[in-house]
Design a protein around this motif. Structure first.
Motif, PDB file in Angstrom:
ATOM      1  N   GLN A 136     -36.271  14.643 -42.136  1.00 24.21           N
ATOM      2  CA  GLN A 136     -37.694  14.359 -41.683  1.00 24.21           C
ATOM      3  C   GLN A 136     -38.024  12.930 -42.176  1.00 24.21           C
ATOM      4  OE1 GLN A 136     -39.650  16.371 -39.898  1.00 24.21           O
ATOM      5  NE2 GLN A 136     -40.939  14.648 -39.809  1.00 24.21           N
ATOM      6  N   ASP A 137     -38.047  12.093 -40.961  1.00 27.98           N
ATOM      7  CA  ASP A 137     -38.494  10.788 -41.147  1.00 27.98           C
ATOM      8  C   ASP A 137     -40.100  10.692 -41.698  1.00 27.98           C
ATOM      9  OD1 ASP A 137     -36.195   9.291 -40.386  1.00 27.98           O
ATOM     10  OD2 ASP A 137     -37.098   9.587 -38.135  1.00 27.98           O
ATOM     11  N   PRO A 138     -40.180  10.024 -42.992  1.00 25.38           N
ATOM     12  CA  PRO A 138     -41.538   9.794 -43.615  1.00 25.38           C
ATOM     13  C   PRO A 138     -42.566   9.155 -42.635  1.00 25.38           C
ATOM     14  CG  PRO A 138     -40.153   8.298 -44.409  1.00 25.38           C
ATOM     15  CD  PRO A 138     -39.287   9.371 -43.661  1.00 25.38           C
ATOM     16  N   PRO A 139     -43.696   9.548 -42.376  1.00 23.72           N
ATOM     17  CA  PRO A 139     -44.512   8.815 -41.431  1.00 23.72           C
ATOM     18  C   PRO A 139     -44.887   7.149 -41.977  1.00 23.72           C
ATOM     19  CG  PRO A 139     -45.891  10.093 -42.907  1.00 23.72           C
ATOM     20  CD  PRO A 139     -44.338  10.571 -43.089  1.00 23.72           C
ATOM     21  N   PRO A 140     -44.838   6.325 -40.860  1.00 27.87           N
ATOM     22  CA  PRO A 140     -45.138   4.921 -41.245  1.00 27.87           C
ATOM     23  C   PRO A 140     -46.411   4.776 -42.064  1.00 27.87           C
ATOM     24  CG  PRO A 140     -45.870   5.284 -39.046  1.00 27.87           C
ATOM     25  CD  PRO A 140     -45.042   6.540 -39.288  1.00 27.87           C
ATOM     26  N   GLU A 141     -46.348   3.773 -43.088  1.00 22.23           N
ATOM     27  CA  GLU A 141     -47.426   3.635 -43.860  1.00 22.23           C
ATOM     28  C   GLU A 141     -48.660   2.839 -43.145  1.00 22.23           C
ATOM     29  OE1 GLU A 141     -48.195   4.516 -46.889  1.00 22.23           O
ATOM     30  OE2 GLU A 141     -46.102   5.385 -47.448  1.00 22.23           O
ATOM     31  N   PRO A 142     -49.966   3.051 -43.674  1.00 21.90           N
ATOM     32  CA  PRO A 142     -50.889   2.415 -42.787  1.00 21.90           C
ATOM     33  C   PRO A 142     -50.749   0.973 -43.243  1.00 21.90           C
ATOM     34  CG  PRO A 142     -51.884   3.479 -44.625  1.00 21.90           C
ATOM     35  CD  PRO A 142     -50.494   3.925 -44.492  1.00 21.90           C
ATOM     36  N   LEU A 143     -51.395  -0.055 -42.360  1.00 18.57           N
ATOM     37  CA  LEU A 143     -51.357  -1.463 -42.671  1.00 18.57           C
ATOM     38  C   LEU A 143     -52.100  -1.648 -43.934  1.00 18.57           C
ATOM     39  CD1 LEU A 143     -49.988  -3.976 -41.859  1.00 18.57           C
ATOM     40  CD2 LEU A 143     -52.104  -4.630 -40.377  1.00 18.57           C
ATOM     41  N   PHE A 144     -53.250  -1.248 -43.743  1.00 19.61           N
ATOM     42  CA  PHE A 144     -54.392  -1.372 -44.973  1.00 19.61           C
ATOM     43  C   PHE A 144     -54.643   0.200 -45.505  1.00 19.61           C
ATOM     44  CE2 PHE A 144     -55.099  -4.751 -42.063  1.00 19.61           C
ATOM     45  CZ  PHE A 144     -54.863  -5.898 -42.761  1.00 19.61           C
ATOM     46  N   ASP A 145     -54.555   0.322 -46.742  1.00 21.79           N
ATOM     47  CA  ASP A 145     -55.130   1.337 -47.563  1.00 21.79           C
ATOM     48  C   ASP A 145     -55.759   1.015 -48.871  1.00 21.79           C
ATOM     49  OD1 ASP A 145     -55.438   3.921 -48.381  1.00 21.79           O
ATOM     50  OD2 ASP A 145     -53.414   4.436 -48.823  1.00 21.79           O
ATOM     51  N   ALA A 146     -57.201   1.131 -48.683  1.00 17.97           N
ATOM     52  CA  ALA A 146     -57.770   0.609 -50.111  1.00 17.97           C
ATOM     53  C   ALA A 146     -57.779   1.647 -51.140  1.00 17.97           C
ATOM     54  CB  ALA A 146     -59.211  -0.024 -49.562  1.00 17.97           C
ATOM     55  N   THR A 147     -57.447   2.877 -50.482  1.00 21.27           N
ATOM     56  CA  THR A 147     -57.518   3.914 -51.619  1.00 21.27           C
ATOM     57  C   THR A 147     -56.673   3.735 -52.724  1.00 21.27           C
ATOM     58  OG1 THR A 147     -56.088   5.191 -50.425  1.00 21.27           O
ATOM     59  CG2 THR A 147     -58.462   5.437 -49.789  1.00 21.27           C
ATOM     60  N   GLU A 148     -55.448   3.134 -52.481  1.00 20.38           N
ATOM     61  CA  GLU A 148     -54.441   2.721 -53.373  1.00 20.38           C
ATOM     62  C   GLU A 148     -54.955   2.020 -54.634  1.00 20.38           C
ATOM     63  OE1 GLU A 148     -50.187   2.137 -51.588  1.00 20.38           O
ATOM     64  OE2 GLU A 148     -51.532   0.430 -50.973  1.00 20.38           O
ATOM     65  N   LEU A 149     -56.163   1.098 -54.519  1.00 19.33           N
ATOM     66  CA  LEU A 149     -56.662   0.552 -55.823  1.00 19.33           C
ATOM     67  C   LEU A 149     -57.190   1.483 -56.598  1.00 19.33           C
ATOM     68  CD1 LEU A 149     -58.363  -2.264 -53.555  1.00 19.33           C
ATOM     69  CD2 LEU A 149     -56.390  -2.520 -55.131  1.00 19.33           C
ATOM     70  N   GLY A 150     -57.643   2.711 -56.151  1.00 21.67           N
ATOM     71  CA  GLY A 150     -58.169   3.649 -57.193  1.00 21.67           C
ATOM     72  C   GLY A 150     -57.138   4.611 -57.823  1.00 21.67           C
ATOM     73  N   LYS A 151     -55.803   4.343 -57.551  1.00 20.53           N
ATOM     74  CA  LYS A 151     -54.890   5.374 -57.940  1.00 20.53           C
ATOM     75  C   LYS A 151     -54.158   4.614 -59.120  1.00 20.53           C
ATOM     76  CE  LYS A 151     -53.939   7.172 -53.837  1.00 20.53           C
ATOM     77  NZ  LYS A 151     -52.998   7.289 -52.455  1.00 20.53           N
ATOM     78  N   TRP A 152     -53.797   5.218 -60.315  1.00 24.97           N
ATOM     79  CA  TRP A 152     -52.970   4.722 -61.401  1.00 24.97           C
ATOM     80  C   TRP A 152     -51.514   4.502 -60.987  1.00 24.97           C
ATOM     81  CZ3 TRP A 152     -51.975   2.012 -65.461  1.00 24.97           C
ATOM     82  CH2 TRP A 152     -51.118   2.342 -66.170  1.00 24.97           C
ATOM     83  N   SER A 153     -51.000   5.382 -60.170  1.00 24.25           N
ATOM     84  CA  SER A 153     -49.596   5.037 -59.900  1.00 24.25           C
ATOM     85  C   SER A 153     -49.273   3.810 -59.187  1.00 24.25           C
ATOM     86  CB  SER A 153     -49.294   6.410 -58.652  1.00 24.25           C
ATOM     87  OG  SER A 153     -50.100   6.131 -57.710  1.00 24.25           O
ATOM     88  N   PHE A 154     -50.356   3.070 -58.566  1.00 24.98           N
ATOM     89  CA  PHE A 154     -50.211   1.726 -58.013  1.00 24.98           C
ATOM     90  C   PHE A 154     -50.186   0.796 -58.948  1.00 24.98           C
ATOM     91  CE2 PHE A 154     -52.587  -2.023 -56.175  1.00 24.98           C
ATOM     92  CZ  PHE A 154     -51.830  -2.448 -55.342  1.00 24.98           C
ATOM     93  N   TYR A 155     -50.933   0.831 -59.953  1.00 24.82           N
ATOM     94  CA  TYR A 155     -50.793  -0.092 -60.956  1.00 24.82           C
ATOM     95  C   TYR A 155     -49.744   0.080 -61.888  1.00 24.82           C
ATOM     96  CZ  TYR A 155     -55.616  -0.921 -59.505  1.00 24.82           C
ATOM     97  OH  TYR A 155     -56.899  -1.303 -58.834  1.00 24.82           O
TER      98      TYR A 155
END
Length: 286
Positions: free
Chosen positions: A18-37
């Motif tokens: 299964q090919d993963p879906p392409p990531e969106p160009l912008f995703d501001a929700t990442e800023l609220g995730k500890w996994s991002f930092y």
């Protein structure tokens, strides 16, 4: 003994991956995730360790082969040892950080994955910042520990070797980075993972070998960049004219090589353009 198959056979698709879906160009929700930092910290520390070990190896080799200090020119790890240091560290660090940040440790790799829609623009930019800061801190540690030798032996900075033209240097960086990023795409391809699921494949291993082989080929030409963060960190801390001469080569070459590798893998080998066209044609049009 055979395994019992549970479920409706009609639910299976024609392919076993299964090919993963392409990531969106912008995703501001990442800023609220500890996994991002956490991923940013992992990229920073990994690039710091990468530069510390590899530049320390380069400085140590040059000091061991300095005729004023040691007449034995066979002393030290040699070019082969330097290549192993770079390739081995990439293998180790990608293995350690792949599950946290993806184990990029290189702005060119991040750029290639961005073009392939594997990461968002926000994540790509922040990864590059973390990688460059980590590289600067890693080389700064080398300078603090090897202050007697650091400046004398060039600070591990990349530069175009005498006798080679600018075009040759750019070409070496483009081809070298293409080999690396192409290997990254191939080693992490979900289709390959499904097809070779019966074989214990360790993705960081071919990536590390790619770095090793490219260093053997291009150390005599440019000192081998293929990683803008590595080149920038060494240039900033060394901060001599030689380190900044033709420094643009170590950005343009790797980014161009990464872009070509992303296009080749996504649109030629994986036929991304044909798939996109087929998806468009299958949609109802008014």
């Amino acid at each position: 003994m055979t395994k019992e198959v549970v479920g409706d056979k009609r639910s299976f698709s024609g392919k076993d991956y299964q090919d993963p879906p392409p990531e969106p160009l912008f995703d501001a929700t990442e800023l609220g995730k500890w996994s991002f930092y956490r991923a940013l910290i992992a990229e920073f520390i990994a690039t710091l360790l990468f530069l510390y070990v590899t530049v320390m190896t380069v400085i140590g080799y040059k000091s061991q082969t300095d005729q004023a200090l040691n007449p034995d020119q066979c002393a030290g790890v040699g070019v082969l040892g330097i290549a192993w240091a770079f390739g081995g560290m990439i293998f180790i660090l990608v293995y350690c950080t792949a599950g946290i940040s993806g184990g990029h440790i290189n702005p060119a790799v991040t750029f290639g994955l961005l073009l392939a829609r594997k990461v968002t623009l926000l994540r790509a930019v922040m990864y590059m910042v973390a990688q460059c800061l980590g590289a600067i801190c890693g080389v700064a540690l080398v300078k603090s520990f090897q202050s007697a030798y650091y400046t004398r032996y060039g600070g591990g900075a990349n530069g175009l070797s005498d006798g080679y033209s600018i075009g040759t240097g750019v070409a070496a960086e483009i081809i070298g980075t293409f080999v690396l990023v192409y290997t990254v795409f191939s080693a992490t391809d979900p289709k390959r993972s499904a097809r070779d699921s019966h074989v214990p494949v360790l993705a960081p291993l071919p990536i590390g070998f790619a770095v090793f082989i490219v260093h053997l080929a291009t150390i005599p030409i440019t000192g081998t960049g293929i990683n803008p963060a590595r080149s920038l960190g060494a240039a900033i801390i060394y901060n001599k004219d030689k380190a900044w001469d033709h420094h643009w080569i170590f950005w343009v070459g790797p980014f161009a090589g990464a872009a070509i590798a992303a296009f080749y893998h996504q649109f030629v080998l994986r036929a991304g353009a044909i798939k996109a066209l087929g998806s468009f044609r299958s949609q109802p049009h008014v």
